[in-house]
Enzyme design. Structure first.
Site, PDB file in Angstrom:
ATOM      1  N   ASP A  40      -4.982   0.374   0.594  1.00 26.26           N
ATOM      2  CA  ASP A  40      -6.102   0.523   1.779  1.00 26.26           C
ATOM      3  C   ASP A  40      -7.672  -0.307   1.018  1.00 26.26           C
ATOM      4  O   ASP A  40      -8.114  -0.417   0.717  1.00 26.26           O
ATOM      5  CB  ASP A  40      -6.770   1.804   2.257  1.00 26.26           C
ATOM      6  CG  ASP A  40      -8.170   1.277   3.167  1.00 26.26           C
ATOM      7  OD1 ASP A  40      -8.280   0.222   3.204  1.00 26.26           O
ATOM      8  OD2 ASP A  40      -8.849   2.534   3.063  1.00 26.26           O
ATOM      9  N   TRP A  90     -12.606   7.346   2.164  1.00 23.75           N
ATOM     10  CA  TRP A  90     -11.740   7.158   3.109  1.00 23.75           C
ATOM     11  C   TRP A  90     -10.706   7.319   2.643  1.00 23.75           C
ATOM     12  O   TRP A  90     -10.018   7.777   2.895  1.00 23.75           O
ATOM     13  CB  TRP A  90     -11.876   5.216   3.093  1.00 23.75           C
ATOM     14  CG  TRP A  90     -13.204   5.283   3.687  1.00 23.75           C
ATOM     15  CD1 TRP A  90     -14.515   4.485   3.190  1.00 23.75           C
ATOM     16  CD2 TRP A  90     -13.511   4.747   5.257  1.00 23.75           C
ATOM     17  NE1 TRP A  90     -15.526   4.395   4.265  1.00 23.75           N
ATOM     18  CE2 TRP A  90     -14.680   4.408   5.546  1.00 23.75           C
ATOM     19  CE3 TRP A  90     -12.636   5.728   6.316  1.00 23.75           C
ATOM     20  CZ2 TRP A  90     -15.243   4.517   7.079  1.00 23.75           C
ATOM     21  CZ3 TRP A  90     -13.090   5.533   7.460  1.00 23.75           C
ATOM     22  CH2 TRP A  90     -14.550   5.340   7.914  1.00 23.75           C
ATOM     23  N   LYS A 147     -14.531  -6.966   7.487  1.00 19.56           N
ATOM     24  CA  LYS A 147     -15.321  -7.026   6.277  1.00 19.56           C
ATOM     25  C   LYS A 147     -15.694  -8.826   5.594  1.00 19.56           C
ATOM     26  O   LYS A 147     -16.483  -8.909   5.263  1.00 19.56           O
ATOM     27  CB  LYS A 147     -15.767  -5.810   5.177  1.00 19.56           C
ATOM     28  CG  LYS A 147     -15.759  -4.435   5.762  1.00 19.56           C
ATOM     29  CD  LYS A 147     -15.456  -3.144   4.872  1.00 19.56           C
ATOM     30  CE  LYS A 147     -14.759  -2.006   5.456  1.00 19.56           C
ATOM     31  NZ  LYS A 147     -16.132  -1.740   6.309  1.00 19.56           N
TER      32      LYS A 147
HETATM   33  N1  PMP Z   1     -11.199   2.126   4.748  1.00 18.25           N
HETATM   34  C1  PMP Z   1     -12.131   2.153   3.776  1.00 18.25           C
HETATM   35  C2  PMP Z   1     -11.850   1.392   2.367  1.00 18.25           C
HETATM   36  C3  PMP Z   1     -13.242   1.629   5.320  1.00 18.25           C
HETATM   37  O1  PMP Z   1     -14.296   0.690   4.409  1.00 18.25           O
HETATM   38  C4  PMP Z   1     -13.232   1.733   6.497  1.00 18.25           C
HETATM   39  C5  PMP Z   1     -14.510   1.421   7.070  1.00 18.25           C
HETATM   40  N2  PMP Z   1     -15.660   1.468   7.008  1.00 18.25           N
HETATM   41  C6  PMP Z   1     -11.745   1.978   7.128  1.00 18.25           C
HETATM   42  C7  PMP Z   1     -11.328   2.395   5.970  1.00 18.25           C
HETATM   43  C8  PMP Z   1     -12.120   3.145   8.335  1.00 18.25           C
HETATM   44  O2  PMP Z   1     -11.716   1.276   8.799  1.00 18.25           O
HETATM   45  P1  PMP Z   1     -11.353   1.203  10.494  1.00 18.25           P
HETATM   46  O3  PMP Z   1     -12.816   1.472  10.946  1.00 18.25           O
HETATM   47  O4  PMP Z   1     -10.755   0.082  10.499  1.00 18.25           O
HETATM   48  O5  PMP Z   1     -10.588   1.990  10.878  1.00 18.25           O
END
Ligand code: PMP
Length: 358
Positions: free
Chosen positions: A169, A102, A193
């Site tokens: 994040d 991520w 989550k």
């Molecule tokens: N950052 C992290 C640490 C994540 O786990 C996720 C989703 N699994 C995201 C960003 C992306 O999130 P979104 O689908 O809400 O855009």
């Protein structure tokens, strides 16, 4: 009806008590004659729901007065762009610390807006230590991912960045334990989550960082827009906001706050890692002190058994254990709403599976 133990990385399990309350209030909320889904976001009923949710989140995380809590849309993925658009400034420099998938995605987005100085590792099996961070004095901010959802790597410390604002994040570990919000410039997270249904994204932003964004930034991508309008510039994701509020109430009243939640999460993760470490059949590659409390990836000694493992687990009511396609193997996401009984059931199933197949 049989509810399973759902180990999905997100959208993930919600507390059963929250879903039951949403069900009870589905047709008519609190004498209003309508469902929350049908309410005007500017009406007094929804305004009271929104304010209560924000107040409870602030209380849970002890958010200082000098921070705005913004209820947004677009997922954490939109924050990957919104952060540089609002913080990068004309100098166009930022530091990114990357120890998983991520963080890499966040960089790809930030590169559109300026030059990025990166600290990263050869393998995403730990977090870089403070003395490994390559930080620049003139960076507009430092971005990192305290919990990498795919690799199951969690920072055991908060990076020290001096006077440079720290941006985190926290999509996959927010509310899993107490944090010191004052150490951060921005904390953002998708809801799906640990917070509520998908569609809601929250950013907790130190007020002094809310300035004019880069020129050309669309209205909806400016923190200023949302801060000035108390997250009601346009129609917010009202139902997701309401359910998030129920989750905050559950954390306060049923769990007893984030210290208690952290204790439970430590115990749940501890049991699962202990089971993995005690066996030669299962393995987790992450350094002990960087193992995630929320996402536990593990492999089987024989990958040919992966499909059978998943199939038998599903029959036992343990679902969505397949690892992310980029890393393979298994991953058990054990967010706040995963009952300890779910972890106990998984540990028992793993022992039984090993006995029969090793
Ligand atoms: N950052 C992290 C640490 C994540 O786990 C996720 C989703 N699994 C995201 C960003 C992306 O999130 P979104 O689908 O809400 O855009």
């Amino acid at each position: 009806m049989a509810r399973v133990f759902n180990f999905s990385a997100g959208p993930a399990m919600l507390p059963q008590a929250v879903i039951e309350r949403a069900r009870d209030e589905m047709l008519e909320w609190n004498g209003s004659g309508m469902s929350v889904m049908e309410m005007s976001h500017r009406g007094k009923e929804f305004m009271s729901i929104a304010a209560k949710a924000e107040a409870d989140l602030r209380e849970l995380l002890a958010v200082p007065e000098s921070y705005k809590v913004l209820f947004l849309q677009g997922g954490a993925s939109s924050q990957f762009a919104m952060v540089p658009m609002n913080l990068m400034g004309p100098e166009g420099k930022a530091d990114y610390v990357v120890n998983g998938s991520w963080g890499k995605k966040a960089i790809a987005e930030a590169k559109r807006f300026g030059s990025i100085n990166v600290t990263t590792l050869d393998a995403f099996t730990r977090a870089p230590a403070q003395d490994e961070l390559k930080l620049s004095a003139d960076a507009a901010y430092v971005h990192y991912t305290p919990n990498e959802t795919i690799e199951g790597v969690e920072f055991p410390y908060v990076p020290e960045t001096g006077s440079v604002p720290l941006v985190a994040d926290m999509s996959s570990n927010i509310l899993s334990r107490p944090i010191d919000v004052s150490k951060y410039g921005i904390i953002y997270f998708g809801a799906q989550k640990n917070v509520g249904p998908a569609g809601l994204t929250i950013a907790i932003v130190r007020e002094e960082l809310i300035e004019e964004p880069l020129s050309g930034t669309p209205t909806m991508f400016s923190y200023k827009t949302h801060a000035a309008a108390d997250s009601m510039y346009n129609t917010p994701p009202t139902y997701a906001w309401y359910v998030a509020g129920l989750v905050f109430e559950w954390l306060k009243n049923d769990i007893g706050g984030l210290d208690k939640m952290a204790e439970i999460n430590q115990r749940k993760a501890g049991k699962l890692y202990a089971a993995i470490d005690a066996s030669d059949f299962y393995a987790n590659p992450v350094d002990q002190d960087c193992r995630s409390l929320m996402n536990v990836p593990f492999t089987l000694a024989n990958a040919e058994l992966d499909a059978t493992f998943l199939e038998e687990a599903k029959k036992a009511g343990l679902t969505t254990l397949k690892g992310h396609r980029s890393v393979g193997g298994m991953r058990a996401s054990i967010y706040n709403a995963m009952p300890e009984a779910g972890v106990d059931a998984l540990v028992a199933f793993m022992a039984d599976f090993e006995q029969r197949h090793a």
